[in-house]
Design an enzyme around this catalytic site. Structure first.
Site, PDB file in Angstrom:
ATOM      1  N   CYS A   1      -9.523   4.498   2.500  1.00  0.00           N
ATOM      2  CA  CYS A   1     -10.343   3.925   3.733  1.00  0.00           C
ATOM      3  C   CYS A   1     -11.082   4.675   4.618  1.00  0.00           C
ATOM      4  O   CYS A   1     -11.944   5.300   4.355  1.00  0.00           O
ATOM      5  CB  CYS A   1      -9.132   2.885   4.496  1.00  0.00           C
ATOM      6  SG  CYS A   1      -9.996   1.666   5.241  1.00  0.00           S
TER       7      CYS A   1
ATOM      8  N   HIS B   1      -5.388  -0.026   0.240  1.00  0.00           N
ATOM      9  CA  HIS B   1      -3.842   0.096   0.906  1.00  0.00           C
ATOM     10  C   HIS B   1      -3.200  -0.564   0.084  1.00  0.00           C
ATOM     11  O   HIS B   1      -3.510  -0.943  -1.037  1.00  0.00           O
ATOM     12  CB  HIS B   1      -3.957  -0.525   2.334  1.00  0.00           C
ATOM     13  CG  HIS B   1      -4.970   0.162   3.275  1.00  0.00           C
ATOM     14  ND1 HIS B   1      -5.013   1.389   3.520  1.00  0.00           N
ATOM     15  CD2 HIS B   1      -6.147  -0.175   3.986  1.00  0.00           C
ATOM     16  CE1 HIS B   1      -5.757   1.713   4.605  1.00  0.00           C
ATOM     17  NE2 HIS B   1      -6.822   0.701   4.603  1.00  0.00           N
TER      18      HIS B   1
END
Lengths: 440, 258
Positions: B95, B212
């Protein structure tokens, strides 16, 4: 007059003729279509306490209203769980006559963190209690700094309220800069502090906020201990020590250190606001899923289910710490759901300190929920032995297997929000054959 | 068997620790331990003067404020990181970490923030074309070249599953000689951006991704691929049938379609 009678009728109608409780709809209609009527509705509220923060809102609110009831105060409060603006408006509609006149002048409301700044458009609190800011449902809010900003905006747009803050949570402490009124802090005694890991602030942006000049009144939770009585009833005991006034031998029939903090918020709030110095929590019933006990009589034996809502790392860590004090856990049930109300993102289980589970003394571990296998994997990687037959994707099947098992009596359940609802509902279904009651 | 100690550097663990990405370190640790492979997990934090040398570098996601601080620190060590990258060290970037390694980031006010420029991507903040964050379960079918280069064990799965939560919209920069490829095709979810249905980027021994979840525990074929690459070996000892990993992988896949 017309609007309030219609809204009251809607509430009545829903409760009478549907299975719903109407804890939000009347308020939602008021907020959406008749917002100009809201000032009239709230105009007679003289004292308002708002409780917000990620963990402990519901219990704190319940403890405050418990003390007020005991001291014969009349108040209005929102139903637990219904903590958006509409929920608070609904509670006001329920408490007014058809002219919109409220039947009490005191309002005790819990509000969800993100909705607080919306609420202050209508209701200006005289006191705000902020329990803590933990990472919680980040898929909804994005970041904990955002949660902080929301609460800060709420306080700034209130009428300079008195603040009662968690003095161990660095983010929450910063909020004192946004009032010039009195500030009270609840802090844990030194030796207790390590038991709760509050979120850290790693950067300067937030800390740079200028230090306020207002004096902070600090209260310390000391001599905390958890005790079990003969009938397995649990209570936490502590002293709350301040510089001007102290409260001794407080006893709250709830599990865990968090309960002591929540009770302290309630004690200080009612002392500061109403000068109440006497209270007795002995008959206090925990809120939904906060250490709630459900007893199920089966053909074989009596089973006690104790349910602990665990919806974020802080809550789960705390509950695991609490359970490490408990003997005789036959089954530890962990339930992980990923419905919207739980937060779709379950990655938070990897932020939990599951090493704490090694200190919990249980005979059997059972895992269930929509994300049961994620949780099983988390525990496997923590070094636990996971037997595949003790993992259930379906909560109902899990409960059935627990009920069938003759050898278990003490069942401890840690579950996310919708999982708690589901588990309780399934438990209730067994009332036809068996009885459910709550321990008095 | 290679008995060299594998060093894993979890970069900025104190600042970038928001979405359970620590689980990736836990997964690496577990799978190394089970195989009796020697390893050490170290950290480099903002107060460290240099980035400690390692075989695997890992960066997770964090809050915007934290990411900016990390970024300043990283930029000071740009040359070191480029050198490690060129030496074939393994990087796993999640991310925010992924975005920082790109060419640049365009923030909401249109300001250009220069990145480390190791991956040929640009990332744009949310604007009028894309207004809402990409949030939800994500299912990615790994691309063939990724599977081949990273020696992914397809007997486990040809997919990876996870959860994405990002505002930034990442695009590959075309007309550039640097080779860069997505790690796979998005079957469910968003991936790099709202439009292209591509997820992540890889080049040399670096993987950048929005997943994630965390990404590694439920995708043990990827975890093992990273270990193999870092140890420069083609096979790893099988220590279990990965039943629970597979159940979690499969359950998450099913939920993508719910």
């Amino acid at each position: 007059m017309f609007i309030f009678s219609v809204l009251k009728f809607i509430s009545f109608f829903i409760r009478r003729f549907t299975k719903f409780n109407a804890t939000a709809l009347p308020g939602l209609i008021l907020e959406k279509y008749f917002p100009y009527k809201i000032p009239k509705l709230i105009s007679s509220l003289e004292k308002v306490i708002i409780i917000t923060g990620t963990n402990g809102k519901t219990t704190t609110t319940k403890l405050i209203t418990y003390i007020l009831q005991q001291n014969n105060y009349k108040f209005i409060t929102n139903k637990s769980g219904s903590n958006l603006v509409r929920g608070i408006l609904t509670s006001l509609i329920d408490s007014c006559d058809i002219f919109g006149n409220l039947n009490a002048k005191i309002g005790i409301f819990e509000i969800e963190e993100g909705s607080f700044r919306k609420l202050v458009h209508y209701v200006k609190p005289n006191m705000v209690i902020v329990t803590n800011i933990f990472r919680d449902q980040l898929d909804a809010y994005g970041e904990i700094d955002k949660t902080f900003e929301y609460i800060k905006d709420g306080i700034k747009n209130s009428n300079n309220p008195i603040l009662v803050l968690n003095g161990d949570d660095d983010r929450v402490k910063l909020l004192r800069n946004f009032t010039t009124n009195k500030v009270f802090e609840i802090k844990l005694d030194k030796y207790l502090k390590g038991l709760i890991k509050f979120e850290k602030i790693n950067y300067v942006n937030l800390e740079k906020t200028k230090k306020s000049s207002n004096l902070v009144n600090k209260f310390y939770i000391k001599d905390f201990k958890l005790s079990f009585e003969s009938n397995q009833k649990v209570s936490c005991n502590f002293n709350l020590i301040g510089s001007d006034i102290s409260f001794f031998e407080i006893k709250v029939p709830l599990f865990g250190l968090f309960s002591a903090i929540n009770a302290s918020f309630a004690i200080i709030a009612t002392y500061v606001f109403f000068d109440i110095r006497f209270f007795n929590f002995s008959n206090f019933q925990p809120a939904f899923g906060r250490g709630e006990e459900i007893v199920l009589q089966t053909n074989n034996n009596e089973k006690i289910f104790r349910i602990f809502l665990s919806k974020n790392p802080a809550g789960l860590n705390l509950n695991l710490t609490t359970l490490s004090f408990v003997r005789d856990i036959d089954v530890l049930v962990l339930i992980l759901n990923d419905n919207i109300a739980d937060g779709r993102d379950i990655s938070w289980i990897w932020d939990c300190d599951f090493s704490l589970i090694h200190k919990v003394n249980f005979k059997k571990l059972v895992i269930t929920g929509t994300r049961s296998w994620d949780l099983a994997l988390r525990l496997l990687y923590e070094g636990l032995n996971i037997s595949v037959q003790n993992v259930f994707e379906d909560i109902n099947l899990c409960l059935k297997s627990l009920i069938k098992d003759k050898d278990i009596e003490n069942i401890y359940v840690l579950s996310t929000y919708t999982a708690t609802l589901e588990f309780r509902d399934e438990l209730k279904k067994h009332t036809n054959v068996n009885k459910i009651w709550k321990h008095e | 068997m290679n008995k060299k100690k594998l060093i894993i550097n979890h970069l900025y663990s104190q600042n970038l620790n928001l979405y359970g990405d620590l689980g990736n370190i836990i997964a690496l640790k577990y799978r190394l331990e089970k195989r009796n492979l020697p390893f050490e997990i170290i950290n480099t934090e903002l107060y460290d003067e240099k980035i400690h040398k390692a075989d695997i570098y890992f960066i997770g996601g964090g809050q915007d404020n934290d990411q900016m601080l990390v970024f300043k620190h990283l930029l000071k060590h740009k040359d070191f990181i480029a050198e490690e990258y060129n030496n074939g060290k393994v990087f796993l970037l999640i991310c925010g970490g992924y975005q920082l390694f790109g060419k640049y980031f365009l923030d909401a006010k249109g300001r250009v923030i220069e990145g480390l420029d190791l991956i040929n991507i640009e990332t744009k903040a949310l604007d009028s074309t894309v207004k809402s964050r990409c949030i939800g379960n994500i299912l990615v079918e790994l691309s063939k070249d990724f599977v081949d280069y990273w020696n992914i064990d397809l007997s486990f799965s040809k997919f990876i599953v996870g959860f994405e939560n990002h505002g930034g919209q990442t695009y590959f920069i075309k007309h550039n000689t640097k080779i860069i490829r997505p790690i796979g095709k998005v079957i469910k979810g968003y991936g790099n951006n709202f439009f292209e249905k591509l997820e992540g980027a890889w080049c040399n021994n670096l993987i950048g991704t929005y997943l994630h979840g965390p990404i590694l525990p439920k995708n043990p074929h990827l975890t093992d691929a990273i270990i193999k690459k870092a140890l420069k070996i083609s096979e790893l000892k099988i220590f279990s049938e990965d039943i629970i990993e597979y159940k979690a992988h499969y359950q998450a896949m099913k939920l993508c379609f719910k």
